[in-house]
Design a protein around this motif. Sequence first.
Motif, PDB file in Angstrom:
ATOM      1  N   GLU A  60       0.816  -1.335   0.023  1.00  0.00           N
ATOM      2  CA  GLU A  60      -0.023   0.072  -0.013  1.00  0.00           C
ATOM      3  C   GLU A  60       0.866   1.279   0.042  1.00  0.00           C
ATOM      4  O   GLU A  60       0.717   2.335  -0.689  1.00  0.00           O
ATOM      5  CB  GLU A  60      -0.853   0.006   1.242  1.00  0.00           C
ATOM      6  N   MET A  61       1.854   1.272   0.683  1.00  0.00           N
ATOM      7  CA  MET A  61       2.831   2.492   0.762  1.00  0.00           C
ATOM      8  C   MET A  61       3.530   2.618  -0.586  1.00  0.00           C
ATOM      9  O   MET A  61       3.608   3.766  -1.048  1.00  0.00           O
ATOM     10  CB  MET A  61       4.023   1.982   1.789  1.00  0.00           C
ATOM     11  N   ILE A  62       3.798   1.544  -1.362  1.00  0.00           N
ATOM     12  CA  ILE A  62       4.425   1.700  -2.711  1.00  0.00           C
ATOM     13  C   ILE A  62       3.302   2.107  -3.638  1.00  0.00           C
ATOM     14  O   ILE A  62       3.595   3.078  -4.657  1.00  0.00           O
ATOM     15  CB  ILE A  62       5.053   0.420  -3.240  1.00  0.00           C
ATOM     16  N   ALA A  63       2.001   1.818  -3.519  1.00  0.00           N
ATOM     17  CA  ALA A  63       1.039   2.245  -4.306  1.00  0.00           C
ATOM     18  C   ALA A  63       0.498   3.625  -3.873  1.00  0.00           C
ATOM     19  O   ALA A  63      -0.238   4.299  -5.008  1.00  0.00           O
ATOM     20  CB  ALA A  63      -0.058   1.277  -4.385  1.00  0.00           C
ATOM     21  N   HIS A  64       0.750   4.139  -2.880  1.00  0.00           N
ATOM     22  CA  HIS A  64      -0.053   5.413  -2.549  1.00  0.00           C
ATOM     23  C   HIS A  64       1.174   6.554  -2.142  1.00  0.00           C
ATOM     24  O   HIS A  64       1.384   6.792  -0.905  1.00  0.00           O
ATOM     25  CB  HIS A  64      -0.849   5.243  -1.527  1.00  0.00           C
ATOM     26  N   ARG A  65       1.987   7.002  -3.037  1.00  0.00           N
ATOM     27  CA  ARG A  65       2.852   8.074  -2.936  1.00  0.00           C
ATOM     28  C   ARG A  65       2.142   9.484  -3.071  1.00  0.00           C
ATOM     29  O   ARG A  65       1.356   9.629  -3.718  1.00  0.00           O
ATOM     30  CB  ARG A  65       4.120   7.828  -3.757  1.00  0.00           C
ATOM     31  N   PRO A  66       2.692  10.352  -2.110  1.00  0.00           N
ATOM     32  CA  PRO A  66       3.731  10.366  -1.174  1.00  0.00           C
ATOM     33  C   PRO A  66       3.290   9.769   0.078  1.00  0.00           C
ATOM     34  O   PRO A  66       2.060   9.616   0.305  1.00  0.00           O
ATOM     35  CB  PRO A  66       4.093  11.770  -0.985  1.00  0.00           C
ATOM     36  N   THR A  67       4.071   9.278   0.912  1.00  0.00           N
ATOM     37  CA  THR A  67       3.690   8.550   1.987  1.00  0.00           C
ATOM     38  C   THR A  67       3.109   9.207   2.971  1.00  0.00           C
ATOM     39  O   THR A  67       2.047   8.983   3.543  1.00  0.00           O
ATOM     40  CB  THR A  67       4.991   7.652   2.628  1.00  0.00           C
ATOM     41  N   SER A  68       3.518  10.511   3.243  1.00  0.00           N
ATOM     42  CA  SER A  68       3.103  11.363   4.103  1.00  0.00           C
ATOM     43  C   SER A  68       1.217  11.508   3.983  1.00  0.00           C
ATOM     44  O   SER A  68       0.585  11.477   4.965  1.00  0.00           O
ATOM     45  CB  SER A  68       3.691  12.790   4.349  1.00  0.00           C
ATOM     46  N   ARG A  69       1.158  11.841   2.655  1.00  0.00           N
ATOM     47  CA  ARG A  69      -0.450  11.838   2.375  1.00  0.00           C
ATOM     48  C   ARG A  69      -1.118  10.780   2.453  1.00  0.00           C
ATOM     49  O   ARG A  69      -2.071  10.586   3.142  1.00  0.00           O
ATOM     50  CB  ARG A  69      -0.397  12.496   1.014  1.00  0.00           C
ATOM     51  N   TRP A  70      -0.689   9.641   2.172  1.00  0.00           N
ATOM     52  CA  TRP A  70      -1.218   8.225   2.504  1.00  0.00           C
ATOM     53  C   TRP A  70      -1.478   8.090   3.950  1.00  0.00           C
ATOM     54  O   TRP A  70      -2.503   7.772   4.562  1.00  0.00           O
ATOM     55  CB  TRP A  70      -0.280   7.189   1.887  1.00  0.00           C
ATOM     56  N   ILE A  71      -0.508   8.407   4.840  1.00  0.00           N
ATOM     57  CA  ILE A  71      -0.762   8.443   6.479  1.00  0.00           C
ATOM     58  C   ILE A  71      -1.912   9.222   6.682  1.00  0.00           C
ATOM     59  O   ILE A  71      -2.664   9.069   7.661  1.00  0.00           O
ATOM     60  CB  ILE A  71       0.597   8.709   7.104  1.00  0.00           C
ATOM     61  N   MET A  75      -5.178   8.112   8.673  1.00  0.00           N
ATOM     62  CA  MET A  75      -5.750   8.689  10.024  1.00  0.00           C
ATOM     63  C   MET A  75      -7.154   9.436   9.660  1.00  0.00           C
ATOM     64  O   MET A  75      -8.039   9.257  10.843  1.00  0.00           O
ATOM     65  CB  MET A  75      -4.988   9.772  10.478  1.00  0.00           C
ATOM     66  N   ASN A  76      -7.453   9.992   8.566  1.00  0.00           N
ATOM     67  CA  ASN A  76      -8.550  10.612   8.475  1.00  0.00           C
ATOM     68  C   ASN A  76      -9.711   9.509   8.519  1.00  0.00           C
ATOM     69  O   ASN A  76     -10.704   9.659   8.954  1.00  0.00           O
ATOM     70  CB  ASN A  76      -8.660  11.523   7.084  1.00  0.00           C
ATOM     71  N   ASP A  77      -9.508   8.365   7.697  1.00  0.00           N
ATOM     72  CA  ASP A  77     -10.447   7.461   7.329  1.00  0.00           C
ATOM     73  C   ASP A  77     -10.887   6.658   8.818  1.00  0.00           C
ATOM     74  O   ASP A  77     -11.973   6.438   8.981  1.00  0.00           O
ATOM     75  CB  ASP A  77     -10.040   6.411   6.193  1.00  0.00           C
ATOM     76  N   LEU A  78      -9.784   6.564   9.563  1.00  0.00           N
ATOM     77  CA  LEU A  78      -9.882   5.890  10.783  1.00  0.00           C
ATOM     78  C   LEU A  78     -10.602   6.982  11.904  1.00  0.00           C
ATOM     79  O   LEU A  78     -10.801   6.280  12.971  1.00  0.00           O
ATOM     80  CB  LEU A  78      -8.852   5.036  11.149  1.00  0.00           C
ATOM     81  N   ASN A  79     -10.430   8.176  11.416  1.00  0.00           N
ATOM     82  CA  ASN A  79     -10.863   9.267  12.568  1.00  0.00           C
ATOM     83  C   ASN A  79     -10.119   8.834  13.938  1.00  0.00           C
ATOM     84  O   ASN A  79     -10.756   8.838  14.975  1.00  0.00           O
ATOM     85  CB  ASN A  79     -12.446   9.259  12.955  1.00  0.00           C
ATOM     86  N   THR A  80      -8.875   8.730  13.938  1.00  0.00           N
ATOM     87  CA  THR A  80      -7.936   8.753  15.035  1.00  0.00           C
ATOM     88  C   THR A  80      -6.901   9.533  15.024  1.00  0.00           C
ATOM     89  O   THR A  80      -6.299  10.120  13.774  1.00  0.00           O
ATOM     90  CB  THR A  80      -7.376   7.013  14.949  1.00  0.00           C
ATOM     91  N   GLU A  81      -6.413   9.901  16.174  1.00  0.00           N
ATOM     92  CA  GLU A  81      -5.178  10.846  16.454  1.00  0.00           C
ATOM     93  C   GLU A  81      -3.865   9.904  16.694  1.00  0.00           C
ATOM     94  O   GLU A  81      -3.000  10.708  16.710  1.00  0.00           O
ATOM     95  CB  GLU A  81      -5.394  11.774  17.713  1.00  0.00           C
ATOM     96  N   ALA A  83      -2.198   6.201  14.907  1.00  0.00           N
ATOM     97  CA  ALA A  83      -2.163   4.781  14.373  1.00  0.00           C
ATOM     98  C   ALA A  83      -1.295   3.914  14.339  1.00  0.00           C
ATOM     99  O   ALA A  83      -0.131   4.389  14.840  1.00  0.00           O
ATOM    100  CB  ALA A  83      -2.712   5.460  12.654  1.00  0.00           C
ATOM    101  N   CYS A  84      -1.267   2.745  13.652  1.00  0.00           N
ATOM    102  CA  CYS A  84      -0.217   1.872  13.558  1.00  0.00           C
ATOM    103  C   CYS A  84      -0.122   1.337  12.189  1.00  0.00           C
ATOM    104  O   CYS A  84      -0.994   0.686  11.839  1.00  0.00           O
ATOM    105  CB  CYS A  84      -0.269   0.668  14.528  1.00  0.00           C
ATOM    106  N   ILE A  85       0.931   1.511  11.496  1.00  0.00           N
ATOM    107  CA  ILE A  85       0.999   1.074  10.072  1.00  0.00           C
ATOM    108  C   ILE A  85       2.233   0.235   9.927  1.00  0.00           C
ATOM    109  O   ILE A  85       3.486   0.587  10.228  1.00  0.00           O
ATOM    110  CB  ILE A  85       1.180   2.336   9.263  1.00  0.00           C
ATOM    111  N   ARG A  86       2.108  -0.895  10.000  1.00  0.00           N
ATOM    112  CA  ARG A  86       3.512  -1.931   9.793  1.00  0.00           C
ATOM    113  C   ARG A  86       3.907  -2.090   8.514  1.00  0.00           C
ATOM    114  O   ARG A  86       3.466  -2.377   7.639  1.00  0.00           O
ATOM    115  CB  ARG A  86       3.036  -3.463  10.369  1.00  0.00           C
ATOM    116  N   LEU A  87       5.182  -1.448   8.482  1.00  0.00           N
ATOM    117  CA  LEU A  87       6.192  -1.868   7.281  1.00  0.00           C
ATOM    118  C   LEU A  87       7.135  -2.599   7.302  1.00  0.00           C
ATOM    119  O   LEU A  87       7.928  -2.436   8.330  1.00  0.00           O
ATOM    120  CB  LEU A  87       6.656  -0.271   6.816  1.00  0.00           C
ATOM    121  N   GLY A  88       7.171  -3.846   6.681  1.00  0.00           N
ATOM    122  CA  GLY A  88       8.012  -4.831   7.100  1.00  0.00           C
ATOM    123  C   GLY A  88       7.765  -5.275   8.375  1.00  0.00           C
ATOM    124  O   GLY A  88       6.514  -5.512   8.724  1.00  0.00           O
TER     125      GLY A  88
END
Length: 521
Positions: A60-71, A75-81, A83-88
Motif C-alpha cells: 500500500e505504501m508503494i502504491a500510494h505515494r507520497p507516503t505522508s499523504r497516505w498516512i 488517519m482521517n478514514d479511521l478518525n484517529t489521532e 495509528a499503527c502502520i506495519r512496514l515490513g
Amino acid sequence: MESATLMMSSLPFWYLILLLVGFITPFLKFLKHLIPSKSRRTRSLPPGPKPWPIIGNLPEMIAHRPTSRWIHNIMNDLNTEIACIRLGNIHVIPITSPKIAREILIKKDSIFASRPLNWSSEHVSSGYLSTVFAPYGAQWKKMKKVMANELVSPRRLQWLQDKRMEEADNIVSYVYKQCDKNNGGGLVDIRLVFNARHFGKGKEDGGPGFEEVEHIDAIFTVLRYLFAFSISDYVPCLRELDLDGHKKELKKATKLLMKYHDPLIKDRIQQWKNGKRTHEEDLLDVLISLKDANDNPLLTLDEIKCQIVDMMVATVDNPSNIFEWGLAEMLNQPEILQKAMEEIDSVVGKARQVQESDILKLNYLKACAKEVFRLHPIEDINATHVSIEDTFIANNTYFIPKGSHIVLRRQGIGQNPKIWEEPLKFKPERHLQKDNDGFKDLSLNEPSLNLITFSMGRRACPGITLGSTMTIMLFARMLHGFNWSVSPNETTIDLSESEGGTIKGKPLVALATPRLPTEVY
C-alpha cells in the motif's frame, strides 16, 4: 480483502517479486516477532490498516505515494489521532494528538529518545556521527554536548551577533538593489533570497551565484530524502537495489555538499596545525579547536564534516519557509500585513534597521511566524523517534513495541480541529495572550506541543534561541524595509501546497518597493 487483492494486482509484477524475494532471507529472524506469544496477543496496538503477512503494509505504501499523504488519509478514514502502520517488521506510529505527543516527548522521553537505523541517516552522518541522526547513546551525548555548550550557547549567540547582522544587511541590500533596477519596484523570488549560501563569487548585485544555488538545492534534496519512507528502510536486504531511487538522489546531493565543504574544512584544519590560525573566528574554528581531557582534538575530521551538514540541514529550512508562507498569507489578508508593519514601525521607527534587541517587543510578528509553524510547517513528518523498549501510552490504552518508529505529524497536530478553532485559517491573534501589562512576551517555542516548532525533550532542537532569532530577524527586516504587494498580473496569492508536501507549490513572487529613507539601506 477483495480491494486489497485488486490493489496488489495493479503493482508491477517485478516489484512484488523483488519484495517477496527480499523477505525470504530475514524471514526466520522476523518469525518470532511476527507470531507473538499468547501473552502478547492481548496487547492492543493503535488502530491501522490490516497488514499483509511478513511485508506488512509495504504494498500500500508503494502504491500510494507520497507516503505522508497516505498516512494522513489513513488517519482521517479511521478518525484517529494515533495509528499503527506495519512496514515490513517495523511498526510506524503516526500521531496528531498533542496530549500523546507530550507523553512521548516529556513524560516518557527516555524511552523514545533514539533514532532509526537506515541507509539515508547513516550515509549523511557517516555512520551516525552527528547530533541529529545518532541513535541514543554515547556518540549522541557527546555531539549534543558540543552543540549545546559550544555552538549554540548564549555566549556563542552573542559572539556571532555581528555576523548575523552582516548577513541580514546583505539580504536587505540585495532586495533594495533589485528594486532600484526596476524604477523603485522589483519582483523578488523570496525563496531564492533566503536559500542563498556563500560559495563562489555570487552575482554583482549581491544575489546568489551558481555555486550557492547548487549548494542550497543539495541541502533541500538531503532534507527531502532523509526520512522519506524508503523501501530499504524497512527491507534492508533490498538496499542495494534502490527500488525507489532515493539512494541515488541522496548520494548525489551529499557528494555536492562535500564538494563545497571538504576543501574549506581541510584547509582550515591545516591552518590550525601550521599556526596560521590561532584564534576562533567562526563555528568551524570552534569545532576544530575543541580538546578532550588529554588536550587532543575532541572531534575527528568526519565528526566535524557531519556536524556542519547537520547544522545546515537543521537551520536552512525554517527562516525561508516562514517568510514565504507568512508573506503569502499576509498578501491575501492585507489587514494582517498592515498590523505587522505598524508594530515594527512603533518599535523601530523608520530611521534605522531592525536589530535583534527589538525582537522581544515584536509580539504580533512572532505570532505571525508561529501561525506559519502551525499551518505550514516545512514538512508534515517530524524527525522520527524510536522506542528503545516495549511500553504503553495514552493511559495504557495502546501497546508500543520496542523498535517502533514514532512520527509526530506537525501539520496534523497544528491543524487538529480538536485543538484549534478554524484550523485552516491564518489567524496570528490566536497566539497572543494578555496580562495586566498588555500582551505577554511571546516565544516561538511551544511546550504544550499544540503545534511543533522546535520540539521538546532530549531530542529538542538545542538551537531554539538561534533559530528563533534568525527567523524573526529576517521576517522583520523584510517587512520593515519594503512594501509588498501582489504582482501586477495577479489578484491573490495561490496558497496551494506542493504535490505531496507542505511547502508552497508555486514559489512566491511579490512586488517589493522601498519604504525607508535611502540612507537607511
